[in-house]
Scaffold this active site. Structure first.
Site, PDB file in Angstrom:
ATOM      1  CB  SER A   1       3.930 -10.877  -7.855  1.00  0.00           C
ATOM      2  OG  SER A   1       4.189 -12.041  -7.112  1.00  0.00           O
TER       3      SER A   1
ATOM      4  NE  ARG B   1      -2.011  -3.064 -15.055  1.00  0.00           N
ATOM      5  CZ  ARG B   1      -3.152  -3.729 -15.040  1.00  0.00           C
ATOM      6  NH1 ARG B   1      -3.599  -4.271 -16.171  1.00  0.00           N
ATOM      7  NH2 ARG B   1      -3.842  -3.863 -13.923  1.00  0.00           N
TER       8      ARG B   1
ATOM      9  CG  ASP C   1       1.944 -11.550  -5.148  1.00  0.00           C
ATOM     10  OD1 ASP C   1       0.896 -11.395  -5.794  1.00  0.00           O
ATOM     11  OD2 ASP C   1       2.634 -10.592  -4.737  1.00  0.00           O
TER      12      ASP C   1
END
Length: 539
Positions: free
Chosen positions: A153, A168, A206
């Site tokens: 996620s 990132r 997710d």
């Protein structure tokens, strides 16, 4: 000025009106379109290589893991083919030291170890026989390998169904070495070191899991348009027309994907919407919060919506009032000024004065407290936040500000939903059949599930958006995809054999299954949180 007036003044700083909504939706659509065309955009609009959603008839036994933030989950799921499924899962908290580890190996070896523990507990016979064969140097048959879906996620540049480079970290993670690396390969390496019968077969966000979960369990014929998370963080994934995803379709180096559906699920990574603050509200509390985060100037939309940050916004607002000598918040100097005849005392070393000291659950408590004299809020402030003998006026001031922060978050969430509904043109399609004209949205996360009236605040905002209005809002069906980010979809795309008509699989315990077609994506949802066996339906 009375305390109530000071509280209303601060609450008004969090107003997000109808004109703000219009500007927000227009800018969101502009950034969506830019992200579909180029990699250099505020909204990443990441192609997921997933080109279809389930319809509830899929069957089979699968395995999945989810690294979503504070927890790591491992599970196996049996799809029954009738929009229901059974689930076995385990969950473990991610040690904080691993969230900022020096090396990728520290985190991913921990994740692989949890997979091993799960296999030992729930698929012990298969696990033991596999380890023994590996120990003896015997060859392992292909059908004995568990194909694993990996919900990761965090922003990833996906370059294949099971390949993705970390762009990132978010949600408090900060392992610099991992950025730019293939997270599937990192997990597979640690799995192989433990000699586990597991292959990382699919990488999904997710929000894609929420979209697929909702689509598998949702009632009616309409496929789900959007999966959205409103919890610790916030993000959304939606079904886009493939020909609009030009940064993928015109990329000669892109991985292979099925073009027959004409669609592609896109992971927006909308937490970074309007990082330049063209249209987002920006109070002094937003500014102070952003400056105190590890990533100032980044994830600006998320910092105004998600559960990780709303409690801190409330804390900053309360501290600002408390430090103002002219504001009588938590400042009863003698018992005669307090309705419970006791002097109010604030612990100077308590959570109120510690960054991130107030949990977002306090906002939910404030929104839901119907007790006489706001007794629940007062008890919570004393028991958990070091403020004793809280007056009814104090509690009402806290509730006023908390409500404004929560309502703004919901209205901002509506900006994202409205923009996607409008950009995809779903409202323009009408069959005249109510059931078929539904625009289905799957949501997950603590805010949308537990914050009182969060959905109604979103709907109130949707009704005020030009192009949606009351009629359009009624067509939008918002349903909980219960923890879809934890037990998500396994998505296989078998390009080399898609004309064979079916894919057979066997996962360890002898049960076999067949998926529909070689290029078809299989997906599922999730039941309740916690370990154990769960059966869930789309109701």
């Amino acid at each position: 000025m009375a305390l109530a007036q000071h509280a209303k003044r601060v609450a008004a700083e969090f107003d997000y009106g109808k004109e703000d909504l219009q500007r927000g939706v227009a800018e969101f659509i502009r950034e969506m379109d830019a992200g579909l065309k180029t990699e250099v955009a505020t909204l990443s609009q990441i192609p997921t290589y997933v080109t279809a959603v389930p319809n509830g008839t899929e069957k089979g036994l699968y395995m999945a893991v989810d690294l979503g933030g504070t927890n790591f989950r491992v599970c196996s799921i049996q799809l029954h083919g009738d929009t229901t499924f059974s689930l076995t899962q385990s969950k473990v908290a991610i040690p904080k030291e691993l969230m900022a580890a020096k090396t990728s190996k520290e985190l991913f070896s921990f994740l692989a170890k949890q997979i091993e523990i799960f296999l030992q507990a729930h698929h012990e016979e298969h696990y033991a026989s596999h380890v023994e064969r590996k120990r003896k140097g015997n060859e392992v048959a292909e059908e004995e390998i568990f194909n694993l879906g990996f919900t990761f996620s965090f922003p990833v540049k996906q370059i294949g169904i099971n390949k993705g480079l970390l762009m990132r970290w978010t949600k408090g993670f900060d392992i610099k070495e991992t950025v730019g690396q293939d997270v599937c390969a990192l997990l597979q390496e640690e799995i192989d070191l433990l000699h586990l019968p597991v292959r990382v077969a699919a990488l999904v966000n997710d929000t894609v899991g929420t979209l697929m979960a909702r689509s598998y369990t949702s009632p009616g014929k309409t496929g789900t348009l959007l999966g959205a998370i409103f919890g610790t963080g916030t993000n959304g994934a939606y079904v886009e027309k493939l020909d609009k995803v030009t940064k993928l379709t015109e990329d000669k180096n892109a991985g292979s994907y099925d073009k027959s559906t004409g669609e592609m699920i896109v992971n927006t990574e909308w937490g970074s919407f309007d990082n330049g603050l063209k249209v987002l509200p920006n109070t002094p509390y937003d500014i102070a919060l952003d400056e105190a985060t590890p990533n100032p100037g980044i994830q600006m939309f998320e910092k105004r919506i998600s559960g990780m940050f709303l409690g801190e916004l409330l804390r900053l607002a309360l501290v600002g009032l408390y430090k103002d000598a002219a504001v009588p918040l938590f400042k009863d100097e003698n018992s005669s000024q307090n309705d419970i005849s006791s002097v109010t005392h604030v612990d100077g070393n308590g959570p109120l004065f510690k960054p991130w000291g107030i949990d977002t659950s306090l906002l939910s408590i404030c929104a839901g407290d119907q007790s006489q004299g706001l007794r629940v809020i007062r008890q919570t402030l004393e028991r958990e936040y070091g403020v004793s003998a809280v007056s009814a006026e104090d509690a009402e001031a806290v509730r006023e500000i908390a409500a404004a922060i929560g309502r703004r978050a919901a209205r901002l969430a509506a900006v994202a939903i409205a923009a996607i509904v409008l950009e995809t043109g779903r409202l323009e399609k009408s069959t005249g059949v109510v059931e078929e004209d539904v625009i289905d949205v799957g949501v997950d996360g603590s805010l949308v599930e537990f914050y009182p009236n969060f959905e109604e605040f979103m709907r109130e905002a949707l009704r005020g958006v030009e192009g949606i209005g009351e009629a359009g809002e009624k067509r939008i069906r918002i349903g909980i995809a219960k923890d879809g980010s934890g037990v998500f979809e396994i998505l296989w795309k078998w390009e080399g054999i898609k004309n064979m008509g079916a894919i057979r699989y066997e996962l360890g315990d002898g049960r076999k299954g067949v998926s529909g077609g070689g290029a078809y994506y299989i997906g599922w949802g999730m039941g309740s949180v916690g370990s154990g066996h769960v059966t869930a339906s789309g109701n």
